[in-house]
Design a protein around this motif. Structure first.
Motif, PDB file in Angstrom:
ATOM      1  N   ARG A 128       3.166   2.837   2.640  1.00  9.21           N
ATOM      2  CA  ARG A 128       2.401   2.930   3.883  1.00  9.21           C
ATOM      3  C   ARG A 128       2.453   1.596   4.617  1.00  9.21           C
ATOM      4  NH1 ARG A 128      -3.684   3.764   2.967  1.00  9.21           N
ATOM      5  NH2 ARG A 128      -2.881   5.623   1.987  1.00  9.21           N
ATOM      6  N   GLU A 156      -0.600  10.889  -1.807  1.00  5.34           N
ATOM      7  CA  GLU A 156      -0.133  12.242  -2.118  1.00  5.34           C
ATOM      8  C   GLU A 156       1.252  12.279  -2.777  1.00  5.34           C
ATOM      9  OE1 GLU A 156      -1.300  11.467   1.020  1.00  5.34           O
ATOM     10  OE2 GLU A 156      -3.313  12.273   0.694  1.00  5.34           O
ATOM     11  N   GLU A 174       0.854  -1.183   0.000  1.00  2.77           N
ATOM     12  CA  GLU A 174       0.000   0.000   0.000  1.00  2.77           C
ATOM     13  C   GLU A 174       0.892   1.236   0.000  1.00  2.77           C
ATOM     14  OE1 GLU A 174      -3.003   0.113   3.025  1.00  2.77           O
ATOM     15  OE2 GLU A 174      -3.394  -2.033   2.830  1.00  2.77           O
ATOM     16  N   GLU A 194       1.252   5.633  -0.037  1.00  7.36           N
ATOM     17  CA  GLU A 194       0.621   6.903   0.309  1.00  7.36           C
ATOM     18  C   GLU A 194       0.237   7.593  -1.002  1.00  7.36           C
ATOM     19  OE1 GLU A 194      -0.209   8.175   3.175  1.00  7.36           O
ATOM     20  OE2 GLU A 194       0.752   6.695   4.451  1.00  7.36           O
TER      21      GLU A 194
END
Length: 87
Positions: free
Chosen positions: A76, A66, A62, A64
């Motif tokens: 993440r 942004e 996973e 992030e």
């Protein structure tokens, strides 16, 4: 660049750099969660392709969301289930 293309490029770079053979039984891309899950992953020994160096039932990554807008990958969560390494 989408998460799928990011993961593909990372995997392609590793395959080209280390001349390994990888096989995957299934891929699940979850764009809303910015996640990818590989099922039945096996990476073969480049010197003996009949022997796997690494196997995992599931590998989940996973990112992030942004930093992707800035062409950066920030992990993440990284999870591996039922992993085995051939020594």
């Amino acid at each position: 660049m989408t998460i799928g293309s990011s993961i593909f490029l990372i995997a392609l770079g590793a395959i080209l750099r280390y001349a390994v053979t990888a096989s995957v039984a299934g891929v699940d891309i979850q764009e809303r969660r910015v996640a990818i899950e590989l099922k039945g992953l096996a990476i073969a020994d480049p010197r003996d392709r009949s022997r796997n160096l690494f196997e995992a039932a599931t590998l989940r990554l996973e990112l992030e969301p942004e930093p992707l807008l800035q062409k950066k990958n920030v992990i993440r969560r990284f999870a591996v289930r039922d992993a085995r390494g051939g020594g």
